[in-house]
Design an enzyme around this catalytic site. Structure first.
Site, mmCIF file in Angstrom:
data_model
loop_
_atom_site.group_PDB
_atom_site.id
_atom_site.type_symbol
_atom_site.label_atom_id
_atom_site.label_comp_id
_atom_site.label_asym_id
_atom_site.label_seq_id
_atom_site.Cartn_x
_atom_site.Cartn_y
_atom_site.Cartn_z
ATOM 1 N N GLN A 370 4.992 -25.699 6.934
ATOM 2 C CA GLN A 370 5.241 -26.724 7.953
ATOM 3 C C GLN A 370 5.430 -26.063 9.320
ATOM 4 O OE1 GLN A 370 6.873 -26.390 5.032
ATOM 5 N NE2 GLN A 370 7.526 -28.366 4.193
ATOM 6 N N GLN A 392 -0.566 -26.855 8.577
ATOM 7 C CA GLN A 392 0.247 -27.888 7.929
ATOM 8 C C GLN A 392 1.150 -28.552 8.959
ATOM 9 O OE1 GLN A 392 2.181 -26.662 4.312
ATOM 10 N NE2 GLN A 392 3.479 -28.470 4.190
ATOM 11 N N ASP A 393 1.167 -29.913 8.957
ATOM 12 C CA ASP A 393 2.069 -30.698 9.814
ATOM 13 C C ASP A 393 1.787 -30.520 11.303
ATOM 14 O OD1 ASP A 393 3.170 -31.365 7.418
ATOM 15 O OD2 ASP A 393 5.194 -30.662 7.854
ATOM 16 N N ASP A 414 -1.192 -32.471 5.154
ATOM 17 C CA ASP A 414 -0.344 -33.508 5.766
ATOM 18 C C ASP A 414 -0.314 -33.378 7.281
ATOM 19 O OD1 ASP A 414 0.269 -33.971 3.083
ATOM 20 O OD2 ASP A 414 2.221 -33.000 3.193
ATOM 21 N N ARG A 482 -1.611 -38.820 1.261
ATOM 22 C CA ARG A 482 -0.768 -38.953 0.071
ATOM 23 C C ARG A 482 0.550 -39.596 0.488
ATOM 24 N NH1 ARG A 482 1.760 -33.058 -1.503
ATOM 25 N NH2 ARG A 482 2.041 -32.211 0.592
#
Length: 578
Positions: A370, A392-393, A414, A482
């Site tokens: 993250q 990520q993120d 994500d 998701r």
């Protein structure tokens, strides 16, 4: 935080945390002990007025308790009851905030101590927005209170998001439980407030209070339908700016460039040719009692600084020389020991933030896990011709209403996430190559309660692989999203989906969590990845075929774009593209 792993703690810590939990939960215990099992019994012993207010709520004993201050007042109005409920919620959040110090004293590592500090910041935001909601209700007339519904729901959804972000920040299991238990009253009361506000029309009817100007409301609905049609780019629009921007803001956006005659309040240049060498210094010069916009021109350069547009720095307009020329960069990451909430290279908190022709990146790489490039908490925030690059993120659309137009957003896991009401329009979404043991997911929305008015909408965009991923795009699965939280909501519509999108379209978070309660929808997409015949068969997935339903996720209904400043007549499609 999202995707984080828990660590074990010692027995002595567990004992101390148990004491902390007891202290926190002891506050307003009657509210926290109320559940759903006795809903009918609870209201059968209350007054008709309290019953009308609390009927739509999930935690009815907590609702009844919150109205005790006005329950015996025969002349109390729905405004009085709603203000009482909000005031009671404020007290519950304050109680949780006051106990964060005790929880922090138990934290045995720097990561969880930072999580406590984040909670203190987030819960103060929650208190501020609850108090703003209290004031808004007080300023409304009974007959027009329903007109404030969208604004109140926006604020209360943000309050709920702040509470969940606070809880998610801990990796020490017992501390997370302590914080969750401490916020139980506040969480339930916030859910109740969302339920009450979303049912305000029925509540007013129960009090025999007619809504005035029903004709104008009907006309407004018809006017909205005409607005959706009138601003269709296919009907001759010129791809400019949305209707909520004032004429002055549209001129700023249109003229803001190195060769323009826009006169910024502050010029930032690393070479010393401006008033400031850093963006932070320009923001620090934000004037008190500002009227209008504070305009910052950031000249080309890589600005290796962590920037926060603070809550009191409202209506900031920042523009650069282009998203590849003017770049804010950072490298903080979860793997590097920083809670996700604080990894952002750039954080926009003050309401009304607008950025144009700028880049935001986090260079921690896929191994950083993250690692946020841009965090958006600002309400009515808009980004034009910007880039957000990470893995990520990447883009944390944390809360409130935010809009992205003609942007490039890249990432892996994500990488568009948060609990905001977010619309991304006419943008390029680039899937990057993750680590070998990872799968790509474009979205992970954080709606934790069904009444929140939040979601991620990707509209008329292109989703494509980067060059490094292209040869392995069929070996490394890529999904549209998701369900991070129980009521996660993401809508992909009128977009071009590359062949890298897995035929299932969506992937589970863990087991069957949220598969029946999430809302993942697709409408009129195109390209090789848009085929829906082999999509997941979850109850929470839907292929939208009704145009009217798809319209509900466009700019006017979903983020109340026409009310941000008011319609100006600027050509722009706020309805569907086709």
């Amino acid at each position: 935080m999202k995707g984080g792993k828990f660590v074990a703690v010692g027995f002595s810590v567990i004992l101390v945390v148990a004491v902390v939990i007891g202290v926190v939960v002891g506050v307003k215990k009657s509210s926290s002990s109320s559940g759903d099992s006795n809903k009918g019994d609870v209201l059968s012993t209350t007054s008709k007025s309290v019953s009308a207010i609390c009927s739509p709520t999930d935690h009815q004993q907590a609702c009844v308790d919150s109205l005790s201050a006005v329950a015996n007042n025969q002349s109390a109005t729905p405004k009085d009851y709603l203000q009482a409920a909000l005031e009671y919620t404020v007290s519950a959040v304050k109680a949780a905030l006051s106990n964060t110090t005790a929880i922090g004293n138990v934290a045995n590592d720097s990561f969880n101590k930072m999580a406590v500090e984040d909670c203190q910041e987030l819960l103060q935001y929650a208190i501020d927005e609850l108090q703003a909601s209290f004031s808004m209700v007080g300023d409304s007339s009974l007959h027009t209170m329903n007109d404030r519904e969208a604004e109140l729901m926006n604020w209360l959804s943000a309050v709920y998001s702040y509470q969940q972000t606070c809880i998610d920040g801990f990796t020490q299991t017992d501390l997370q439980k302590a914080m969750s238990d401490g916020l139980l009253n506040a969480t339930r009361l916030t859910e109740n407030a969302l339920s009450i506000v979303s049912s305000i029309s029925q509540i007013l009817a129960a009090f025999n209070i007619p809504l005035i100007n029903t004709t104008s409301i009907t006309n407004a609905s018809s006017q909205q339908r005409r607005l959706l049609e009138a601003y269709d780019e296919t009907a001759g629009g010129t791809d400019q700016y949305p209707t909520w921007l004032s004429a002055a803001d549209r001129k700023l956006l249109a003229r803001a460039s190195p060769s323009s005659n826009v006169r910024p309040n502050a010029v930032v240049a690393k070479d010393g040719s401006g008033q400031f060498r850093t963006i932070a210094a320009a923001l620090a010069a934000y004037p008190k009692n500002l009227q209008g916009r504070y305009v910052i021109y950031v000249k080309a350069g890589i600005y290796d600084e962590y920037i926060t547009v603070e809550k009191n720095q409202v209506n900031v307009f920042m523009y650069g020389d282009g998203p590849r020329k003017t770049m804010v960069t950072g490298r903080k990451s979860n793997a590097g020991g920083v809670p996700t909430f604080k990894t952002a290279s750039f954080s926009a908190i003050g309401d009304g933030f607008i950025a144009k022709a700028m880049g935001f990146q986090n260079t921690a790489g896929p191994q950083g896990h993250q690692a946020v490039a841009l965090r958006v908490q600002s309400d009515r925030a808009a980004f034009y011709n910007c880039r957000m690059d990470g893995y990520q993120d990447t883009l944390y659309a944390q809360a409130h209403r935010n809009f992205y137009r003609n942007c490039v957003i890249s990432g892996t896991v994500d990488f568009i996430f948060g609990d905001g009401a977010t619309i991304i329009q006419n943008s390029l979404i680039i899937i990057r190559r993750p680590m070998d043991n990872q799968q790509n997911t474009v979205t992970a929305h954080g709606r934790g309660y069904a009444k929140e008015t939040t979601g991620i909408v990707i509209h008329n965009c292109r989703i494509v692989p980067e060059g490094k991923l292209y040869p392995a795009r069929f070996q490394i699965p890529t999904y549209l999203g998701r369900p991070w939280k129980e009521y996660s909501r993401a809508v992909i519509m009128e977009s071009t989906l590359g062949d890298l999108i897995h035929p299932a379209g969506w992937m589970p978070w863990q087991g069957d969590f949220a598969l029946n309660t999430c809302f993942f929808a697709e409408y009129a997409n195109r390209g090789p990845g848009a085929a829906t015949a082999r999509r997941v068969n979850w109850r929470g997935h839907k292929v939208i075929t009704n145009r009217a339903e798809a319209l509900s996720y466009t700019v006017v209904p979903f983020i109340q774009g026409q009310t941000w400043i008011g319609a100006t007549g600027a050509p722009f499609f706020v309805g569907l593209k086709y």
